[in-house]
Design a protein around this motif. Structure first.
Motif, PDB file in Angstrom:
ATOM      1  N   MET A  26      89.445  29.890  44.920  1.00 45.78           N
ATOM      2  CA  MET A  26      89.837  31.076  44.238  1.00 45.78           C
ATOM      3  C   MET A  26      90.446  32.258  45.188  1.00 45.78           C
ATOM      4  O   MET A  26      91.623  32.854  44.792  1.00 45.78           O
ATOM      5  N   MET A  27      89.825  32.363  46.291  1.00 43.73           N
ATOM      6  CA  MET A  27      90.435  33.492  47.180  1.00 43.73           C
ATOM      7  C   MET A  27      91.867  32.955  47.732  1.00 43.73           C
ATOM      8  O   MET A  27      92.644  33.948  47.840  1.00 43.73           O
ATOM      9  N   GLN A  28      92.243  31.801  47.899  1.00 43.57           N
ATOM     10  CA  GLN A  28      93.356  31.404  48.475  1.00 43.57           C
ATOM     11  C   GLN A  28      94.412  31.525  47.286  1.00 43.57           C
ATOM     12  O   GLN A  28      95.509  32.132  47.479  1.00 43.57           O
ATOM     13  N   GLY A  29      94.007  31.508  45.965  1.00 39.45           N
ATOM     14  CA  GLY A  29      94.819  31.560  44.982  1.00 39.45           C
ATOM     15  C   GLY A  29      95.056  33.154  44.852  1.00 39.45           C
ATOM     16  O   GLY A  29      96.313  33.638  44.551  1.00 39.45           O
ATOM     17  N   LEU A  30      94.225  34.101  45.069  1.00 38.36           N
ATOM     18  CA  LEU A  30      94.248  35.418  45.071  1.00 38.36           C
ATOM     19  C   LEU A  30      95.055  35.888  46.140  1.00 38.36           C
ATOM     20  O   LEU A  30      95.934  36.767  45.949  1.00 38.36           O
ATOM     21  N   GLY A  31      95.208  35.267  47.326  1.00 42.31           N
ATOM     22  CA  GLY A  31      96.143  35.665  48.318  1.00 42.31           C
ATOM     23  C   GLY A  31      97.393  35.316  47.986  1.00 42.31           C
ATOM     24  O   GLY A  31      98.543  36.043  48.109  1.00 42.31           O
ATOM     25  N   GLU A  32      97.847  34.230  47.317  1.00 41.59           N
ATOM     26  CA  GLU A  32      99.066  33.635  46.646  1.00 41.59           C
ATOM     27  C   GLU A  32      99.508  34.794  45.643  1.00 41.59           C
ATOM     28  O   GLU A  32     100.694  35.207  45.482  1.00 41.59           O
ATOM     29  N   GLY A  33      98.555  35.099  44.860  1.00 34.84           N
ATOM     30  CA  GLY A  33      98.877  36.154  43.773  1.00 34.84           C
ATOM     31  C   GLY A  33      99.264  37.533  44.137  1.00 34.84           C
ATOM     32  O   GLY A  33     100.115  38.055  43.823  1.00 34.84           O
ATOM     33  N   VAL A  34      98.458  38.090  45.254  1.00 32.01           N
ATOM     34  CA  VAL A  34      98.998  39.258  45.883  1.00 32.01           C
ATOM     35  C   VAL A  34     100.493  39.156  46.228  1.00 32.01           C
ATOM     36  O   VAL A  34     101.234  39.996  46.178  1.00 32.01           O
ATOM     37  N   PHE A  35     100.622  38.043  47.003  1.00 26.82           N
ATOM     38  CA  PHE A  35     102.101  37.812  47.623  1.00 26.82           C
ATOM     39  C   PHE A  35     103.116  37.841  46.495  1.00 26.82           C
ATOM     40  O   PHE A  35     104.223  38.466  46.462  1.00 26.82           O
ATOM     41  N   ARG A  36     102.907  37.118  45.354  1.00 24.67           N
ATOM     42  CA  ARG A  36     103.502  36.882  44.503  1.00 24.67           C
ATOM     43  C   ARG A  36     103.841  38.377  43.688  1.00 24.67           C
ATOM     44  O   ARG A  36     104.971  38.834  43.152  1.00 24.67           O
ATOM     45  N   PHE A  37     102.775  38.996  43.460  1.00 21.53           N
ATOM     46  CA  PHE A  37     102.716  40.453  42.956  1.00 21.53           C
ATOM     47  C   PHE A  37     103.654  41.475  43.540  1.00 21.53           C
ATOM     48  O   PHE A  37     104.569  41.941  42.683  1.00 21.53           O
ATOM     49  N   LEU A  38     103.574  41.445  44.785  1.00 21.53           N
ATOM     50  CA  LEU A  38     104.539  42.238  45.759  1.00 21.53           C
ATOM     51  C   LEU A  38     105.918  41.645  45.744  1.00 21.53           C
ATOM     52  O   LEU A  38     106.632  42.657  46.037  1.00 21.53           O
ATOM     53  N   LEU A  39     106.021  40.503  46.260  1.00 17.45           N
ATOM     54  CA  LEU A  39     107.489  40.156  46.584  1.00 17.45           C
ATOM     55  C   LEU A  39     108.173  39.385  45.325  1.00 17.45           C
ATOM     56  O   LEU A  39     109.366  38.682  45.435  1.00 17.45           O
ATOM     57  N   LEU A  40     107.425  39.183  44.227  1.00 14.53           N
ATOM     58  CA  LEU A  40     108.201  38.326  43.139  1.00 14.53           C
ATOM     59  C   LEU A  40     108.163  39.042  41.787  1.00 14.53           C
ATOM     60  O   LEU A  40     109.268  39.398  41.149  1.00 14.53           O
ATOM     61  N   MET A  41     106.777  39.520  41.317  1.00 14.55           N
ATOM     62  CA  MET A  41     106.925  40.142  40.063  1.00 14.55           C
ATOM     63  C   MET A  41     107.290  41.583  40.060  1.00 14.55           C
ATOM     64  O   MET A  41     108.327  42.240  39.256  1.00 14.55           O
ATOM     65  N   ILE A  42     107.060  42.484  40.994  1.00 12.21           N
ATOM     66  CA  ILE A  42     107.526  43.765  41.019  1.00 12.21           C
ATOM     67  C   ILE A  42     109.219  43.879  41.132  1.00 12.21           C
ATOM     68  O   ILE A  42     109.858  44.352  40.417  1.00 12.21           O
ATOM     69  N   PRO A  43     109.719  43.169  42.226  1.00 12.20           N
ATOM     70  CA  PRO A  43     111.131  42.907  42.306  1.00 12.20           C
ATOM     71  C   PRO A  43     111.816  42.477  41.022  1.00 12.20           C
ATOM     72  O   PRO A  43     112.938  42.917  40.584  1.00 12.20           O
ATOM     73  N   GLY A  44     111.332  41.322  40.561  1.00 15.96           N
ATOM     74  CA  GLY A  44     111.563  40.793  39.364  1.00 15.96           C
ATOM     75  C   GLY A  44     111.774  41.587  38.054  1.00 15.96           C
ATOM     76  O   GLY A  44     112.674  41.766  37.186  1.00 15.96           O
ATOM     77  N   MET A  45     110.760  42.557  38.052  1.00 13.57           N
ATOM     78  CA  MET A  45     110.430  43.610  36.896  1.00 13.57           C
ATOM     79  C   MET A  45     111.495  44.665  37.167  1.00 13.57           C
ATOM     80  O   MET A  45     112.321  44.701  36.018  1.00 13.57           O
ATOM     81  N   LEU A  46     111.853  45.049  38.316  1.00  8.59           N
ATOM     82  CA  LEU A  46     112.712  46.063  38.700  1.00  8.59           C
ATOM     83  C   LEU A  46     114.158  45.609  37.942  1.00  8.59           C
ATOM     84  O   LEU A  46     115.270  46.296  37.391  1.00  8.59           O
ATOM     85  N   ILE A  47     114.305  44.234  38.454  1.00  6.65           N
ATOM     86  CA  ILE A  47     115.844  43.846  38.242  1.00  6.65           C
ATOM     87  C   ILE A  47     115.990  43.552  36.383  1.00  6.65           C
ATOM     88  O   ILE A  47     116.996  43.828  35.891  1.00  6.65           O
TER      89      ILE A  47
END
Length: 264
Positions: free
Chosen positions: A105-126
């Motif tokens: 679960m913690m490994q998944g959360l680490g991946e989730g934080v990465f995805r939030f910062l470098l995938l979700m936010i930039p993608g949402m801005l686009i």
């Protein structure tokens, strides 16, 4: 012990960061998905006012935020766990003084934080630049959505863990994992909002945990759920999080016993 769990989270984040270039294509893929659904729904709406309680503008926003939320909560914990079970490395986890499920679960959360910062936010801005996405104006909607997004991750990860642990009891759970992914995307409201399903099917889906992953957070972000209603839908998420803890821990306990019996 708590610091050890956060170390697993940090290491997964740094590992993902090392391969961040691979995720730039992910932004493009998610943006293309949003574009396909945007033009599809535009054609469906035509000059219609509302469908399933969604205006055309709300549907555009719902599609954008739902796909970008998936960019955050998505993970492959089920496949990772199944792989650990198949190659036998899961046995090593039993001699470690840490809970394997919590580690995943913690490994998944680490991946989730990465995805939030470098995938979700930039993608949402686009997505905001390319499509007529309407952002919430009420602070309560933003706060409620972000809290619910975290619970979306937790619930989706719990379902993934349960599916992955099934590899203890079946020879090959590949089909189960593929079916799970389709069911989650379809029943969570990612493909079609739950309110657009036939009444009997919508009623069934509202008593399943999947709506708590996409449909409820999306409803808050689009303003379909406001004020005290946000607490109600958040309560549904918390309830499912607690309920799913039970089968997850029971299956893990049975899996440990099964491994001990088979391995001696």
């Amino acid at each position: 012990m708590n610091s050890a769990f956060f170390d697993f989270m940090r290491i997964r984040f740094l590992t993902m960061l090392a391969y961040r270039v691979n995720y730039y294509s992910g932004i493009l893929i998610y943006t293309l998905n949003i574009g396909v659904y945007y033009f599809t729904w535009q054609a469906i709406y035509g000059g219609s006012g509302e469908l399933g309680g969604f205006t055309a503008a709300q549907m555009t926003t719902y599609v954008a935020v739902s796909w970008m939320a998936r960019a955050f909560y998505f993970n492959n914990l089920d496949r990772e766990i199944a792989a650990d079970i198949r190659d036998g490395s899961i046995a090593i986890q039993f001699i470690r003084p840490i809970n394997y499920v919590m580690v995943k679960m913690m490994q998944g959360l680490g991946e989730g934080v990465f995805r939030f910062l470098l995938l979700m936010i930039p993608g949402m801005l686009i997505a905001i630049l390319l499509f007529p996405v309407e952002l919430p104006t009420a602070p309560s909607a933003w706060i409620g959505f972000l809290v619910m997004l975290f619970f979306s991750f937790l619930i989706n990860s719990q379902i993934n863990v349960i599916t992955g642990l099934a590899a203890f009891f079946v020879e090959n759970n590949e089909g189960m994992m593929r079916m799970k992914r389709v069911v989650v995307d379809l029943f969570s409201g990612l493909i079609i909002p739950i309110s657009l399903y036939p009444g009997w099917m919508s009623a069934i889906m509202k008593v399943l945990p999947f709506q708590a992953i996409t449909y409820l957070p999306g409803s808050v972000f689009t303003g379909r759920v406001e004020g005290t209603g946000i607490w109600s839908v958040l309560g549904i998420q918390v309830l499912w999080f607690v309920i799913l803890l039970v089968p997850m821990m029971l299956i893990w306990r049975q899996a440990r016993k099964r491994l001990f019996v088979q391995g001696g």
